[in-house]
Design an enzyme around this catalytic site. Structure first.
Site, mmCIF file in Angstrom:
data_model
loop_
_atom_site.group_PDB
_atom_site.id
_atom_site.type_symbol
_atom_site.label_atom_id
_atom_site.label_comp_id
_atom_site.label_asym_id
_atom_site.label_seq_id
_atom_site.Cartn_x
_atom_site.Cartn_y
_atom_site.Cartn_z
ATOM 1 N N ALA A 161 18.017 -51.707 35.495
ATOM 2 C CA ALA A 161 18.827 -50.544 35.117
ATOM 3 C C ALA A 161 19.091 -50.483 33.613
ATOM 4 O O ALA A 161 19.692 -49.538 33.133
ATOM 5 C CB ALA A 161 20.147 -50.576 35.871
ATOM 6 N N HIS A 170 18.418 -71.129 27.230
ATOM 7 C CA HIS A 170 17.934 -70.027 28.080
ATOM 8 C C HIS A 170 16.716 -70.429 28.903
ATOM 9 O O HIS A 170 15.586 -70.151 28.525
ATOM 10 C CB HIS A 170 17.531 -68.790 27.251
ATOM 11 C CG HIS A 170 18.632 -68.221 26.448
ATOM 12 N ND1 HIS A 170 18.440 -67.235 25.525
ATOM 13 C CD2 HIS A 170 19.951 -68.499 26.408
ATOM 14 C CE1 HIS A 170 19.591 -66.929 24.952
ATOM 15 N NE2 HIS A 170 20.518 -67.691 25.479
ATOM 16 N N ASP A 205 33.167 -63.775 45.057
ATOM 17 C CA ASP A 205 32.914 -63.339 46.423
ATOM 18 C C ASP A 205 33.905 -62.224 46.726
ATOM 19 O O ASP A 205 35.075 -62.479 46.983
ATOM 20 C CB ASP A 205 33.128 -64.545 47.362
ATOM 21 C CG ASP A 205 33.020 -64.172 48.826
ATOM 22 O OD1 ASP A 205 32.822 -62.987 49.115
ATOM 23 O OD2 ASP A 205 33.129 -65.063 49.680
ATOM 24 N N HIS A 208 10.259 -62.043 26.834
ATOM 25 C CA HIS A 208 10.495 -63.338 26.178
ATOM 26 C C HIS A 208 9.244 -63.844 25.459
ATOM 27 O O HIS A 208 8.126 -63.597 25.901
ATOM 28 C CB HIS A 208 10.953 -64.368 27.211
ATOM 29 C CG HIS A 208 12.182 -63.943 27.958
ATOM 30 N ND1 HIS A 208 13.454 -64.236 27.500
ATOM 31 C CD2 HIS A 208 12.339 -63.224 29.092
ATOM 32 C CE1 HIS A 208 14.337 -63.715 28.344
ATOM 33 N NE2 HIS A 208 13.690 -63.097 29.311
ATOM 34 N N GLY A 211 26.885 -64.814 50.906
ATOM 35 C CA GLY A 211 28.172 -64.141 50.712
ATOM 36 C C GLY A 211 28.638 -64.052 49.275
ATOM 37 O O GLY A 211 29.695 -63.505 48.998
ATOM 38 N N HIS A 221 16.403 -51.229 31.391
ATOM 39 C CA HIS A 221 15.108 -51.252 30.700
ATOM 40 C C HIS A 221 14.775 -49.865 30.140
ATOM 41 O O HIS A 221 13.963 -49.119 30.692
ATOM 42 C CB HIS A 221 14.007 -51.743 31.638
ATOM 43 C CG HIS A 221 12.859 -52.387 30.903
ATOM 44 N ND1 HIS A 221 12.478 -51.969 29.645
ATOM 45 C CD2 HIS A 221 12.024 -53.404 31.226
ATOM 46 C CE1 HIS A 221 11.452 -52.702 29.237
ATOM 47 N NE2 HIS A 221 11.177 -53.579 30.174
ATOM 48 N N ASP A 260 15.106 -69.408 22.663
ATOM 49 C CA ASP A 260 14.855 -68.893 24.013
ATOM 50 C C ASP A 260 13.659 -69.632 24.630
ATOM 51 O O ASP A 260 12.562 -69.623 24.091
ATOM 52 C CB ASP A 260 14.554 -67.387 23.863
ATOM 53 C CG ASP A 260 14.181 -66.692 25.159
ATOM 54 O OD1 ASP A 260 14.253 -67.318 26.233
ATOM 55 O OD2 ASP A 260 13.828 -65.497 25.088
#
Length: 561
Positions: free
Chosen positions: A243, A401, A452, A379, A59, A245, A206
């Site tokens: 969305a 990260h 939520d 990475h 949920g 890339h 990273d």
């Protein structure tokens, strides 16, 4: 919560001239990256991202960093620096700005453009923002910031240099060292080396790919693989990717043009982000190649390419709906090709394989990272990290990260190159840089903040546990009416269940034991309804565990009549 340093208490006040680093998210997980830097009573924030929920977060839409440690000090925040435009670095910014709307935002052109569309979606006013590029310097209060070009799986990513009286900090953001990037913009190792010669006091690096040996494959190596997919396919091709890339979408557009196909975007975030990238010049769309996705169906299948969201198996994404045959206008045909051009984010594997199986069941040829080179990581792998440690020569290293295993692997790499002081921290673990030495000095309480629907932060770990129990173990309610004078059962027990066999007789054998237990409790002096409810819960819990090997949620209701 931090597990590395469970014995730590709240940190002492920061010594004069020291720099404090407080990770609020992103250390111990892949996502919700956010770090607060404190110097001279002022704060600088780097990144403010979201974490996407996994199967054990029923949920939940999003998970945010925990702002609690800085909530009463938001007026001391000088700026929020965004290293790049991925959701796990910018996605929580609207929620932060609801708490203080005029925090200055600092980022590159594409990063701020992607964030701007997100803020409009949240109906937030455009805030003060500062567009920066590599080589620029900008000052906020006691923080002097410089920006360095780094290569990542989204254009316009930046590392940030933070200068204070406590020393020089270099924060890589997400980066890799692709030597043949599609946009020609390489990680500026020259600048890393120059900073190394000057002296870097704290290096935040990273860790995502620290366990992977060697060097990360170049984005260019994917083009021939896509070329082969296009050459082999005589029907429709659907490519699913992140969305954001832009480079991958560019490769698909180039392959489509070479094979005489038209392209349509599917998924709101894909349409929005690629329009921004094209407008700002990061995406080159050849004339005549793009059509509206709905009109694409009018063309013969061998002329169609769809670029879709949903490469992580997100249940509401375009690709998941296509796999379930519930998409409004994309209907998969036997022999269509689907390319999943992304990595598997840890924890998403099952969701992705569910989608792959759904697509395969419909007769699609599914090309994914497991059977072809259709994605490379954004990475730096171990070889690149070693290279960076050798040229930056940092005095102190703090891996960021990544999950614990990634950060530990990164720490080992730093030590192997001779770094004397490596600090391993998790979310909430406070690290102070004082007199050139970084060390853990305490811990602040941070947790997961669940979104939520429209509810933010009101869902506790306890209620998340309840949801998991409901989903996995089922639910039982037991209603009993007792005489208020005698304590005798006058009606019931009435038992309602979810997640158990539908058979009416399932609970027959427990009805009498419930009555006996209530009578015994009354005889022992139990008088109020709460005590009797606890008695019912114990009896039913023991029985259902023994008879069904289950631990459902049990709601006993005792009514006095």
């Amino acid at each position: 919560m931090s597990h590395t340093h469970p014995e730590l208490s709240a940190p002492a006040p920061l010594p004069a001239g020291g720099l404090r680093v407080i990770p609020l998210g992103g250390l111990g997980e892949v996502g919700r990256n956010m770090t607060a830097f404190e110097y001279d009573g002022r704060l600088l924030l780097v990144d403010c991202g979201v974490l996407f929920p996994e199967d054990h977060h029923p949920g939940v839409d999003l998970i945010l960093p925990d702002f609690e440690p800085i909530r009463d000090r938001l007026d001391a925040v000088e700026a929020l620096v965004l290293t790049h435009g991925h959701e796990d670095h910018i996605g929580a910014t609207p929620y932060l700005l609801r708490e203080r709307g005029d925090i200055p935002l600092v980022g590159s052109k594409l990063t701020l453009a992607l964030l701007g569309s997100k803020l409009r979606e949240h109906r937030l006013k455009e805030t003060v923002h500062y567009e920066v590029a590599e080589g620029q310097t900008i000052t906020f209060g006691p923080f002097v910031l410089e920006f360095v070009a780094v290569n990542h799986s989204i254009p316009d990513a930046l590392a940030v240099v933070i200068r204070t009286g406590a020393g020089v900090v270099l924060h890589t953001g997400d980066f890799k060292m692709d030597q043949l990037p599609l946009d020609g913009r390489i990680t500026d190792l020259n600048e890393f080396a120059r900073l190394g010669d000057e002296g870097v006091d704290l290096f935040l690096t990273d860790s995502t790919n620290a366990e992977v040996p060697g060097f990360t494959t170049s984005e260019k190596d994917i083009s021939p693989v896509l070329e082969r997919v296009f050459a082999k396919s005589d029907q429709r091709i659907i490519v699913a990717c992140f969305a954001s890339h832009v480079h991958r979408v560019q490769q698909v557009l180039d392959a489509a043009v070479a094979h005489g196909r038209k392209v349509g975007y599917v998924g709101r975030s894909m349409v929005r982000n690629m329009a921004i990238a094209q407008e700002l010049g990061y995406l080159t769309v050849p004339p005549g190649v793009m059509v509206d996705a709905k009109e694409l169906a009018d063309l013969p299948p061998h002329k169609q390419v769809l670029i879709s969201t949903g490469s992580q198996g997100e249940p509401l994404s375009a690709l998941s709906r296509i796999a379930q045959r519930s998409h409004s206008f994309v209907h998969l045909e036997e022999g269509d090709t689907v390319v999943l051009a992304s990595s598997l984010i840890p924890g998403n594997e099952n969701a992705v394989y569910r989608v792959i199986n759904g697509l395969s069941r419909l007769g699609a040829n599914v090309v994914h990272k497991g059977n072809a080179l259709v994605h490379v990581s954004g990475h730096a792998s171990a070889g690149e990290l070693l290279y960076c440690y050798n040229i930056v020569k940092p005095r102190n290293v703090m891996p960021v990260h990544g999950e614990i295993r990634h950060m530990r692997a990164n720490a080992d790499l730093a030590r192997a190159t001779g770094v004397q002081n490596v600090v391993l921290a998790e979310d909430g673990v406070v690290v102070d840089l004082v007199d050139g030495v970084a060390k853990v000095t305490g811990k602040v309480e941070v947790g997961y903040v669940f979104v939520d629907g429209t509810t933010i932060g009101d869902i506790s770990e306890a209620s998340m546990k309840d949801r998991r129990i409901l989903g996995e173990e089922g639910f039982l309610s037991v209603i009993v009416v007792v005489d208020s004078a005698t304590g005798k059962v006058v009606s019931g027990p009435e038992i309602h269940a979810r997640g158990f066999a539908e058979d009416e007789t399932t609970f027959d054998e427990i009805r009498q034991p419930i009555i006996d237990a209530i009578n015994a409790a009354v005889a022992d002096g139990a008088t109020d309804a709460h005590q009797l409810q606890q008695t019912v819960r114990r009896v039913v819990g023991r029985w259902v565990n023994r008879a069904h090997r289950r631990r459902p949620m049990i709601i006993p209701v005792v009514i006095e009549a």
